[in-house]
Design an enzyme around this catalytic site. Structure first.
Site, mmCIF file in Angstrom:
data_model
loop_
_atom_site.group_PDB
_atom_site.id
_atom_site.type_symbol
_atom_site.label_atom_id
_atom_site.label_comp_id
_atom_site.label_asym_id
_atom_site.label_seq_id
_atom_site.Cartn_x
_atom_site.Cartn_y
_atom_site.Cartn_z
ATOM 1 N N ASP A 1 8.477 15.323 11.332
ATOM 2 C CA ASP A 1 8.108 15.148 9.778
ATOM 3 C C ASP A 1 6.791 15.200 9.449
ATOM 4 O OD1 ASP A 1 9.317 14.715 7.361
ATOM 5 O OD2 ASP A 1 9.265 12.510 7.553
ATOM 6 N N ILE B 1 0.830 -1.342 -0.253
ATOM 7 C CA ILE B 1 -0.068 -0.130 -0.125
ATOM 8 C C ILE B 1 0.773 1.572 0.006
ATOM 9 C CG2 ILE B 1 -2.334 -0.736 0.947
ATOM 10 C CD1 ILE B 1 -1.102 -0.043 3.720
ATOM 11 N N GLY B 2 2.049 1.011 0.035
ATOM 12 C CA GLY B 2 2.921 2.483 0.067
ATOM 13 C C GLY B 2 4.226 2.032 0.407
ATOM 14 N N GLY C 1 7.953 3.987 1.282
ATOM 15 C CA GLY C 1 8.747 5.400 1.732
ATOM 16 C C GLY C 1 10.439 5.029 1.545
ATOM 17 N N ASN C 2 11.031 5.940 2.053
ATOM 18 C CA ASN C 2 12.561 5.904 1.923
ATOM 19 C C ASN C 2 13.150 4.680 2.946
ATOM 20 O OD1 ASN C 2 13.108 7.768 0.077
ATOM 21 N ND2 ASN C 2 12.665 9.366 1.412
ATOM 22 N N VAL D 1 5.357 -0.627 2.995
ATOM 23 C CA VAL D 1 4.274 -0.778 3.877
ATOM 24 C C VAL D 1 2.989 -1.739 2.850
ATOM 25 C CG1 VAL D 1 2.174 0.317 5.271
ATOM 26 C CG2 VAL D 1 4.504 1.361 4.925
#
Ligand SMILES: Nc1ncnc2c1ncn2[C@@H]1O[C@H](COP(=O)(O)OP(=O)(O)OP(=O)(O)O)[C@@H](O)[C@H]1O
Length: 519
Positions: free
Chosen positions: A357, A202-203, A205-206, A210
């Protein structure tokens, strides 16, 4: 207390030319990557620069223009409105000296990423950039490679070390029941394994990928669907290739360990409807040991996966959702989302945690935007939260009055004082980022993007330059009144005048919404 700390005078920033990846397309706007520096011994690993990152030379406090002249990378191809967002900012990435030849300058990279496709699982390739930061005090020369979050000495994780060795020794072996089945343990219930089946990615990032998982036994309603955040280990630490007797790896490992432990320990301690929940973990050692990576490595010959089992937000992140509707989010929904975000940050600050963040990508929607809009007339409208704040990879526990020194954050959301490298009150940097977020939702662009109809010169000016000069203004909202505007005007302001979270909470815009919530 922090307000008494005076920052340096507004820096002089020299704008210099940069290379364009596609000069032929006037619609492509550049995001600018300021070069910052903290430690004169630090060097940059050219291979670590994201291909879409852009660097613009700035005369910020620590890098000379001559040094900065030597740094050129391709443009980031970004259209700075929600209509055509291609990439959006990524946190600052710090490149310690590693094995590179020493350079006269050290750098803090602010890299770009954020393809909205990443959250839609459209084969978005994981970005290899790493988050993070530079410290105001020097890192050891031996600190190698590019790493995830770099905790400082003063930012060491608060870990429950009471169990340590014994727990690790007595830990039950994990069941291996297929690669799509995850065995996990709820926080503080480490004797009873639960099982989830992988549904989809679903995702990304760095620092993590996920996935959505569903519970195999479906017994706990809250745990039926969960988000599993799988930590991406730095390349240098993957596999068994590295030599743990080498100090550069040891240093990298302990920084990673400290950062991961800090994120887990803070998440474990939080409990708020508008903050993502850590339900459990694939291996209790990550939550119980004071040195989980070292403990697990000695048992596993290599770094074992770290899967954080978290509450699932079916609507994905707010940046992607906003891009999907060209940023056209109705005012009542902006007010609702921002009010919940204010509650989340107020809770954090009252719990002495700073997030560091805050950005659209880290605001997750519980349900897809159309579903949330449809809830307006439902009895559930005021009884359930719409958002959860996520990604605590840069968070920090603070003492009252404590100033932070770690220069971290995401380019477009970073406050001037962090940019300039002076000790900062993390709570004020968080409220600055809230101002950026609210401005973005209202104006459908970020405040320090090149202005609409910008001249070539304005477009070429670095984001950092505009931030350092507080150079933003209203466009869509220039001639319209809204109670939301006072929040932006009082947060995108000098730190001595900037609103704290309580001021935002007391503002009419937020109060109007919050007083109706029934969750
Ligand atoms: N609980 C969740 N529910 C649904 N989607 C999620 C959840 N957590 C993360 N995601 C998706 O995965 C993306 C990456 O997650 P996250 O920001 O936590 O990872 P990261 O590697 O720390 O990212 P960054 O590079 O910003 O530090 C989010 O932007 C979001 O789209």
């Amino acid at each position: 207390m922090s307000d008494k700390v005076q920052g340096p005078p507004t820096p002089k920033i020299h704008q210099q030319e940069f290379e364009s990846a596609d000069k032929s397309n006037p619609k492509l706007q550049a995001y600018h990557t300021p070069l910052l520096s903290a430690d004169p011994s630090t060097n940059k690993d050219p291979s670590s620069v994201h291909p879409h990152s852009l660097k613009v030379n700035t005369d910020l406090p620590v890098a000379s223009s001559q040094d900065l002249d030597q740094q050129k990378t391709p443009l980031s191809l970004v259209i700075s409105s929600f209509e055509n967002v291609q990439t959006l900012p990524t946190p600052m990435a710090y490149t310690p000296p590693a094995l590179q030849p020493r350079s006269p300058i050290d750098q803090l990279h602010v890299t770009k990423r954020r393809d909205p496709n990443r959250a839609r699982n459209l084969n978005a390739s994981p970005v290899t950039q790493q988050r993070y930061l530079s410290e105001l005090f020097p890192l050891p020369d031996s600190s190698g490679q590019r790493i995830t979050s770099l905790p400082t000495v003063s930012e060491a994780a608060t870990i429950d070390t009471s169990l340590d060795e014994d727990t690790v020794e007595n830990e039950k072996p994990l069941l291996d029941i297929g690669e799509d089945i995850l065995t996990g343990y709820l926080v503080d219930h480490y004797d009873e394994p639960l099982y989830w089946r992988k549904l989809n990615e679903i995702g990304t990032g760095n620092f993590s990928t996920v996935f959505c998982y569903e519970s195999v036994d479906q017994t706990h309603p809250e745990l039926r669907q969960v988000a599993v955040k799988r930590i991406k280990y730095p390349e240098e630490l993957r596999g068994n290739k590295w030599d743990d007797s080498e100090s550069k790896y040891t240093e990298l490992l302990s920084r990673l360990e400290s950062s991961l432990s800090r994120e887990l320990s803070v998440l474990k301690s939080l409990n708020h409807p508008c903050v993502v929940k850590l339900f459990g973990i694939n291996n209790p050692t990550f939550l119980q040991s004071g040195k989980p990576l070292k403990d697990l490595m000695s048992k596993n010959r290599g770094l074992p996966p770290c899967d954080m089992i978290m509450s699932y937000c079916a609507g994905g992140d707010l940046l992607t959702a906003a891009a999907d509707c060209n940023g056209k989010i109705e005012m009542w929904l902006i007010q609702r989302i921002f009010a919940e975000l204010t509650l989340a940050v107020k809770y954090l600050h009252e719990s002495r945690v700073i997030h560091r963040d805050l950005k659209l990508e880290n605001i997750l929607l519980k349900y897809p935007l159309p579903v949330l809009i449809g809830m307006k007339n439902s009895p559930l409208f005021l009884q359930t939260n719409f958002i959860e704040l996520a990604d605590f990879g840069l968070c920090k526990r603070i003492e009252p009055g404590e100033l932070s020194t770690a220069r971290c954050g995401s380019e477009d959301y970073v406050s001037p004082e962090i940019l300039m490298g002076v000790p900062y009150d993390g709570r004020l940097s968080d409220t600055w980022a809230l101002g950026v977020i609210l401005y973005g939702l209202l104006e459908r662009r970020l405040p320090f993007d090149p202005p609409p109809n910008a001249t070539a010169r304005q477009r070429n000016r670095a984001t950092a330059h505009r931030i350092a000069r507080y150079d933003w203004k209203w466009y869509h909202w220039a001639n319209t009144d809204s109670t939301a505007k006072e929040i932006v005007e009082n947060t995108l302001a000098r730190k001595t005048n900037r609103w704290m979270i309580d001021n935002i909470h007391e503002s009419q815009f937020v109060k109007e919404a919050v007083t109706q919530f029934a969750f």
